[in-house]
Design a protein around this motif. Sequence first.
Motif, PDB file in Angstrom:
ATOM      1  N   UNK A 241       0.840  -1.201   0.000  1.00 43.17           N
ATOM      2  CA  UNK A 241       0.000   0.000   0.000  1.00 43.17           C
ATOM      3  C   UNK A 241       0.872   1.247   0.000  1.00 43.17           C
ATOM      4  N   UNK A 242       0.605   2.156  -0.920  1.00 43.86           N
ATOM      5  CA  UNK A 242       1.283   3.455  -0.958  1.00 43.86           C
ATOM      6  C   UNK A 242       0.558   4.360  -1.939  1.00 43.86           C
ATOM      7  N   UNK A 243       0.835   5.637  -1.863  1.00 42.99           N
ATOM      8  CA  UNK A 243       0.220   6.580  -2.793  1.00 42.99           C
ATOM      9  C   UNK A 243       0.505   6.124  -4.219  1.00 42.99           C
ATOM     10  N   UNK A 244      -0.525   6.132  -5.063  1.00 41.20           N
ATOM     11  CA  UNK A 244      -0.342   5.726  -6.452  1.00 41.20           C
ATOM     12  C   UNK A 244      -0.830   4.319  -6.747  1.00 41.20           C
ATOM     13  N   UNK A 245      -0.964   3.476  -5.715  1.00 42.01           N
ATOM     14  CA  UNK A 245      -1.518   2.136  -5.944  1.00 42.01           C
ATOM     15  C   UNK A 245      -2.990   2.288  -6.347  1.00 42.01           C
ATOM     16  N   UNK A 246      -3.434   1.498  -7.312  1.00 41.62           N
ATOM     17  CA  UNK A 246      -4.836   1.637  -7.736  1.00 41.62           C
ATOM     18  C   UNK A 246      -5.773   1.011  -6.712  1.00 41.62           C
ATOM     19  N   UNK A 247      -7.003   1.526  -6.697  1.00 40.57           N
ATOM     20  CA  UNK A 247      -8.021   0.940  -5.814  1.00 40.57           C
ATOM     21  C   UNK A 247      -8.225  -0.534  -6.164  1.00 40.57           C
ATOM     22  N   UNK A 248      -8.118  -0.851  -7.452  1.00 43.94           N
ATOM     23  CA  UNK A 248      -8.288  -2.241  -7.884  1.00 43.94           C
ATOM     24  C   UNK A 248      -7.228  -3.136  -7.244  1.00 43.94           C
TER      25      UNK A 248
END
Length: 340
Positions: A241-248
């Motif tokens: 998990x980190x900024x930029x990871x897609x919700x999918x």
Amino acid sequence: MLAEGLDAFVVTDMKNIYYLTGFSGTAGMILLTEHQDYLLTDDRYIDFAREVVKDMTVISTREPLKEIAKLSTALTKIAFEDSIDFATYKALADLLKTELIPSSNFFMSLRQIKDEDEIKLIRKACQITDQAYSDVLKFIEPGRTELEVANFLDFRMRELGASGVSFEAIVASGKRSALPHGVATNKPIDLGDVVTIDFGCFYQHYASDMTRTIFVGQVDDKMREIYATVLAANSALIEKAKAGLSFADFDKIPRDVIASSGYGANFTHGIGHGFGLDIHEPPFFNQKMTDQLLQENMILTDEPGIYLSNNGGVRIEDDLLITKDGCEVLTQSPKDLIVV
Ligand SMILES: [Mn+2]
């Protein structure tokens, strides 16, 4: 509002009103316009409202809709929150006689990204939750009922500074643990039970939400295997998990871990959700959301689970603060398999 072509906005959700003003009564509405904003509440709250709300005109009224109609006679495009009940909508439509524009997530989209002060409060709510969990482990023993465990957590969190629970605690023991939302009952906890505890508190208006699953007296191999799988799924998401990871991908990464162990069909709910002033807030996740991305300072739950109706269930839930390069786990309670 200007960008959306709106002349005015009628805000009715009390959490949104708190978010905008710091006003936390049980009754109030806000009218936002281009040049002036109004908070309408009644005499019970008027002194408090005047004390905390400095940048709006505070008006005391028992008929806020009529007042809003008076204040907005010259305005034509007025937005309202579509969470209002039908009676309120009808009264508003009758009084305003202008174009009313329903809005779903106008303020909620702002609330998804937490600021420094909000993060501080959620961090504290999580610390209270961790401490209460550590204490309840010494309280749980065969013969205690699920409700006694829930009440212990409730009272302990209040002692530690919480204003209350962020939702009715789930304490689900034995086969009841296979119910993802098994609210505590009078069932006594038995030797050999698995116990799923999902709980949290409000600290200065902000929530926490944590789940741990423990075992009483003993644990069989099947539950051990399930526990390891759920923990691996929870950890895999923390890893990625980190900024930029897609919700999918937020949904897919942990769900793949569970599916590859053969329990995909037994993970019957969403992977997680945002929270803050509300215990469940956007974002929510599914694997079609490929073009929506995690953002820095979102706070999200990571809560995979496996539920087997004949054996019981395991869920492990942490609260993650999303950062630029990763995430910070705000709930720090141990996740090694615990037998009390
Ligand atoms: Mn949750």
